[in-house]
Design an enzyme around this catalytic site. Structure first.
Site, short mmCIF file in Angstrom:
data_model
loop_
_atom_site.label_atom_id
_atom_site.label_comp_id
_atom_site.label_asym_id
_atom_site.label_seq_id
_atom_site.Cartn_x
_atom_site.Cartn_y
_atom_site.Cartn_z
N ARG A 50 0.83 -1.20 0.00
CA ARG A 50 0.00 0.00 0.00
C ARG A 50 0.87 1.25 0.00
NH1 ARG A 50 -3.85 -2.01 5.00
NH2 ARG A 50 -4.87 -3.74 3.91
N ASP A 52 1.08 5.55 0.56
CA ASP A 52 0.44 6.61 1.33
C ASP A 52 -0.21 7.63 0.40
OD1 ASP A 52 1.73 5.34 3.42
OD2 ASP A 52 3.35 6.82 3.53
N TYR A 110 12.12 1.70 -3.98
CA TYR A 110 11.48 3.02 -3.93
C TYR A 110 12.53 4.08 -4.26
CZ TYR A 110 7.32 1.25 -1.48
OH TYR A 110 6.17 0.60 -1.13
N ARG A 197 9.79 7.16 4.03
CA ARG A 197 9.75 8.60 4.28
C ARG A 197 10.45 8.97 5.60
NH1 ARG A 197 3.57 9.90 3.72
NH2 ARG A 197 4.27 12.00 4.28
#
Length: 243
Positions: A50, A52, A110, A197
């Site tokens: 998932r 954000d 990522y 993050r």
């Protein structure tokens, strides 16, 4: 019952993340609505990970089950007609019954983009986080090296109620500057909620001189408040999923 896999991309700017929510528009909600219309039956997707609110994906993987006999190529063609321009489908194929987009994923990559300049960034503003202050990339690279490997990343998890294991393995963190932009690539076997993050926020604090590089190992197994700030969502993009 057929099992069908999708590879898709999306611009996350207009979406409140991947997961279906009651009052917000999400990627899964939009995708499942389109699939349900195409297949003529309720469709629920399983995703590899998932994302954000505001986070993008260049290569996201999902699978769903259906009774429809429509060829996968025809599902793909019709689905593209129902989806908005900020969600695109690369492929739609039948896969073995036991294939699971999340459980079968072996690694994910990522990318985080930082606009490291006081000059304006007009055309890429939805895809970069603006951090104009000077950053010591060598210190950040030393910190990244300490973060690689298998560790308890509880301090890097934004879910305070996380009950499952917070141990993850980071295979590599690559930090490069391209002109005014800094790109950080993270590859690992899985990432916790907000983990990338928070990793970025921690490394940026190292780059600013606000955090000692050598202190990073003390964060493993720690609390959320021990690690760095939560970097803005728009700089993050899921680049690749390996099966």
């Amino acid at each position: 019952m057929r099992n069908i896999a999708l590879v898709l991309m999306y611009n996350g700017t207009a979406y409140h993340g991947w997961q279906v929510q009651k009052t917000e528009v999400t990627v899964a909600q939009t995708l499942e609505r389109g699939l349900s219309m195409v297949c003529g039956e309720p469709i629920k997707c399983t995703v590899c990970g998932r994302t954000d609110a505001g986070v993008h994906a260049l290569h996201q993987a999902a699978n769903f089950h259906c009774e429809s006999a429509m060829p996968a190529g025809e599902i793909l063609s019709k689905l593209r007609q129902y989806l908005p321009e900020d969600i695109g489908i690369y492929s739609c194929v039948d896969v073995p019954p036991r294939f699971h987009a999340r459980l079968n994923a072996r690694a994910k990559t990522y990318r985080y983009r930082i606009w490291n300049s006081r000059e304006p960034c007009v055309f890429q503003r939805r895809y970069v986080a603006v951090m104009p202050e000077r950053l010591d990339l060598n210190a950040m690279r030393r910190g990244a090296a300490l973060l690689t490997g298998e560790h308890d990343f509880s301090a890097f998890c934004g879910n305070a109620r996380m009950k499952k294991s917070t141990v993850r393995r980071i295979d590599s963190i690559d930090i490069q500057r391209q002109g005014e932009e800094i790109q950080i690539l993270f590859t690992g076997n899985g990432f916790l909620y907000n983990m990338v993050r928070i990793l970025v926020g921690t490394l940026v604090e190292v780059g600013r001189g606000e955090r000692e590089t050598e202190s990073i190992p003390s964060l493993f197994g720690g609390k959320r408040e021990d690690a760095g700030f939560l970097a803005p969502a728009q700089g993050l993009c899921l680049m690749e999923v390996v099966y």
